[in-house]
Design a protein around this motif. Structure first.
Motif, PDB file in Angstrom:
ATOM      1  N   LEU A   1       6.873  -3.501  -2.920  1.00 16.61           N
ATOM      2  CA  LEU A   1       6.674  -4.120  -1.607  1.00 16.61           C
ATOM      3  C   LEU A   1       5.578  -3.316  -0.909  1.00 16.61           C
ATOM      4  O   LEU A   1       5.644  -2.087  -0.836  1.00 16.61           O
ATOM      5  N   TYR A   2       4.560  -4.024  -0.400  1.00 17.08           N
ATOM      6  CA  TYR A   2       3.446  -3.383   0.292  1.00 17.08           C
ATOM      7  C   TYR A   2       3.518  -3.666   1.784  1.00 17.08           C
ATOM      8  O   TYR A   2       3.835  -4.791   2.202  1.00 17.08           O
ATOM      9  N   GLY A   3       3.189  -2.654   2.574  1.00 16.59           N
ATOM     10  CA  GLY A   3       3.024  -2.806   4.008  1.00 16.59           C
ATOM     11  C   GLY A   3       1.624  -2.407   4.404  1.00 16.59           C
ATOM     12  O   GLY A   3       1.147  -1.335   3.999  1.00 16.59           O
ATOM     13  N   PHE A   4       0.941  -3.256   5.157  1.00 17.10           N
ATOM     14  CA  PHE A   4      -0.429  -2.996   5.586  1.00 17.10           C
ATOM     15  C   PHE A   4      -0.511  -3.071   7.111  1.00 17.10           C
ATOM     16  O   PHE A   4       0.215  -3.846   7.746  1.00 17.10           O
TER      17      PHE A   4
ATOM     18  N   GLY B   1     -13.279  -6.870   1.484  1.00 17.52           N
ATOM     19  CA  GLY B   1     -12.692  -6.054   0.433  1.00 17.52           C
ATOM     20  C   GLY B   1     -11.773  -6.858  -0.451  1.00 17.52           C
ATOM     21  O   GLY B   1     -11.371  -7.980  -0.122  1.00 17.52           O
ATOM     22  N   HIS B   2     -11.458  -6.282  -1.616  1.00 17.17           N
ATOM     23  CA  HIS B   2     -10.569  -6.922  -2.589  1.00 17.17           C
ATOM     24  C   HIS B   2      -9.786  -5.838  -3.309  1.00 17.17           C
ATOM     25  O   HIS B   2     -10.301  -4.754  -3.582  1.00 17.17           O
ATOM     26  N   GLY B   3      -8.530  -6.134  -3.622  1.00 16.15           N
ATOM     27  CA  GLY B   3      -7.718  -5.179  -4.358  1.00 16.15           C
ATOM     28  C   GLY B   3      -6.416  -5.800  -4.819  1.00 16.15           C
ATOM     29  O   GLY B   3      -6.143  -6.983  -4.556  1.00 16.15           O
ATOM     30  N   TYR B   4      -5.622  -5.000  -5.522  1.00 15.59           N
ATOM     31  CA  TYR B   4      -4.287  -5.392  -5.972  1.00 15.59           C
ATOM     32  C   TYR B   4      -4.326  -6.597  -6.902  1.00 15.59           C
ATOM     33  O   TYR B   4      -3.471  -7.470  -6.858  1.00 15.59           O
ATOM     34  N   GLY B   5      -5.345  -6.622  -7.753  1.00 19.36           N
ATOM     35  CA  GLY B   5      -5.459  -7.660  -8.771  1.00 19.36           C
ATOM     36  C   GLY B   5      -5.413  -7.055 -10.151  1.00 19.36           C
ATOM     37  O   GLY B   5      -4.719  -6.064 -10.392  1.00 19.36           O
TER      38      GLY B   5
ATOM     39  N   GLN C   1       2.253   8.846   4.966  1.00 17.83           N
ATOM     40  CA  GLN C   1       1.141   9.219   4.097  1.00 17.83           C
ATOM     41  C   GLN C   1       0.241   7.997   3.894  1.00 17.83           C
ATOM     42  O   GLN C   1       0.123   7.456   2.808  1.00 17.83           O
ATOM     43  N   ARG C   2      -0.403   7.575   4.942  1.00 20.33           N
ATOM     44  CA  ARG C   2      -1.207   6.367   4.884  1.00 20.33           C
ATOM     45  C   ARG C   2      -2.439   6.568   4.018  1.00 20.33           C
ATOM     46  O   ARG C   2      -3.026   7.644   3.980  1.00 20.33           O
ATOM     47  N   GLN C   3      -2.819   5.487   3.361  1.00 19.68           N
ATOM     48  CA  GLN C   3      -4.032   5.458   2.577  1.00 19.68           C
ATOM     49  C   GLN C   3      -4.888   4.300   3.054  1.00 19.68           C
ATOM     50  O   GLN C   3      -4.395   3.346   3.645  1.00 19.68           O
ATOM     51  N   SER C   4      -6.181   4.380   2.775  1.00 12.59           N
ATOM     52  CA  SER C   4      -7.087   3.291   3.124  1.00 12.59           C
ATOM     53  C   SER C   4      -6.973   2.193   2.085  1.00 12.59           C
ATOM     54  O   SER C   4      -6.966   2.459   0.873  1.00 12.59           O
ATOM     55  N   GLY C   5      -6.891   0.964   2.552  1.00  4.09           N
ATOM     56  CA  GLY C   5      -6.827  -0.186   1.673  1.00  4.09           C
ATOM     57  C   GLY C   5      -8.099  -0.996   1.760  1.00  4.09           C
ATOM     58  O   GLY C   5      -9.037  -0.650   2.497  1.00  4.09           O
ATOM     59  N   PRO C   6      -8.182  -2.087   1.051  1.00  3.95           N
ATOM     60  CA  PRO C   6      -9.398  -2.916   1.071  1.00  3.95           C
ATOM     61  C   PRO C   6      -9.633  -3.541   2.439  1.00  3.95           C
ATOM     62  O   PRO C   6      -8.696  -3.851   3.171  1.00  3.95           O
ATOM     63  N   GLY C   7     -10.911  -3.699   2.787  1.00  7.55           N
ATOM     64  CA  GLY C   7     -11.268  -4.422   4.011  1.00  7.55           C
ATOM     65  C   GLY C   7     -10.846  -3.761   5.290  1.00  7.55           C
ATOM     66  O   GLY C   7     -10.666  -4.430   6.308  1.00  7.55           O
TER      67      GLY C   7
END
Length: 354
Positions: free
Chosen positions: A347-350, A317-321, A5-11
């Motif tokens: 734990l995040y995987g990108f 992009g910026h996130g997770y702050g 269930q992938r989502q779009s992340g920053p950048g």
């Protein structure tokens, strides 16, 4: 979210997973062998699946936290109060060896033959990887009146590079950064290098990083980045960051002739690897602690995740702050075009664009 269930992340990053990890905020020194991810999570060495982030095994380590995990030949090796190797597939302890003092401040390293670490007494140990037999031991800086500590070990070819913090004043308020090139088989010293004259805090606090014929280093408190010739120990180049800010917690990253650095003056930089010439400089929102080169992106850990274009330095992009009540507290582990990092509770995987 779960695997698949992938989502779009920053950048332009794809978020592979966001896996809950109990006490993830107490996680240190993640590492990978390309098969699993390993980390020290709240005083336990744990292994995680690279596809889903699921925990695979957990091992209660001995007292004294490791400042690095070394994964070679199917073994996870580390050092704190003792040197230890566990099976990478199961977490079963293989061997444990005593040390003359604490080694948890040292970034250890290893190869297929041996595990190398260093202690507060400035002893460098080489243990055979298969059974932990002592191959050699050498004490460095035995004549330093105010002592010091081994901060990092890097092995490449037939050479072990030991980075030491050398205290030149009482209570370690001033010091130099000393590098020793040792023979991998015997511990004999090939050359030494000293950063600073001992009148200020010109120390190294992390291991060097090998880049071809260079050894890359960060003089953390001087906020300077330098490269040494690996054959001679002579300085090839030096670059200063913001004058009043300390540097990052690791040596420069590099790829394809470019070195990447960042500091607490809120900038990330790209430098020509051969000369140290600045290629680009980008302002981010906070002081830089960690960098990761992943696909066509530079991942910057600075009060969250900043994603920069690797070629131009442009912020994508910026996130997770603070906007998500998250803090990314570990270095990035990059496996191919995928990157892994721990936050406060996950734990995040990108996956990075190539």
């Amino acid at each position: 979210m779960t695997s698949g269930q992938r989502q779009s992340g920053p950048g332009g990053l794809d978020v592979l997973f966001r896996a809950p990890v109990e006490r993830a905020g107490n996680t240190f020194v993640p590492a990978s062998d390309g098969q699993r991810l390993y980390a020290d999570v709240d005083r336990r060495i744990e292994a995680f699946d690279l596809q889903t982030g699921a925990r695979l095994w957990s091992y209660q380590r001995p007292p004294g936290g490791p400042s690095a995990l070394v994964v070679r030949g199917g073994r996870v090796m580390f050092a704190g109060d003792s040197a230890v190797a566990v099976d990478a597939a199961t977490g079963r302890e293989i061997w444990r060896r005593e040390l003359d003092s604490y080694a948890g401040f040292t970034e250890s390293d290893g190869d297929a033959d041996a595990f190398y670490t260093g202690t507060e007494q400035r002893s460098i140990y080489a243990f055979r990887a298969t059974d932990g037999a002592l191959l050699w031991r050498r004490q460095l800086g035995a004549d330093w009146p105010h002592g010091g500590i081994v901060r990092g070990i890097t092995v490449s070819g037939d050479t072990v590079y030991a980075v030491l913090e050398h205290n030149t004043g009482i209570n370690a308020y001033i010091g130099t950064g000393d590098v020793f090139a040792l023979d991998r088989h015997t511990g004999a010293i090939h050359w030494t290098y000293r950063n600073g004259d001992g009148t200020r805090l010109s120390i190294f606090q992390s291991a060097g990083r090998v880049a071809g014929g260079l050894l890359l280093l960060s003089a953390n408190w001087d906020n300077e980045f330098l490269a040494l010739n690996r054959a001679s120990g002579t300085e090839a180049w030096r670059v200063r960051g913001g004058l009043t800010f300390s540097g990052p917690q690791e040596a420069p990253e590099h790829r394809r002739g470019v070195a990447y650095v960042g500091s607490h003056d809120q900038h990330a930089l790209a430098l020509d690897l051969a000369t140290g010439r600045e290629l680009w400089k980008t302002r981010v929102q906070a002081g830089v602690n960690w960098l990761g080169v992943c696909g066509s992106r530079l991942l910057v850990g600075a009060s969250g995740l900043h994603v920069l274009d690797l070629a131009s330095g442009r912020v994508l992009g910026h996130g997770y702050g603070s906007e998500s009540n998250e803090v990314l507290g570990t270095d990035f582990v990059v496996v191919g075009n995928r990157a892994y990092v721990f936050g406060i509770g996950h734990l995040y995987g990108f996956e990075c664009p190539t």
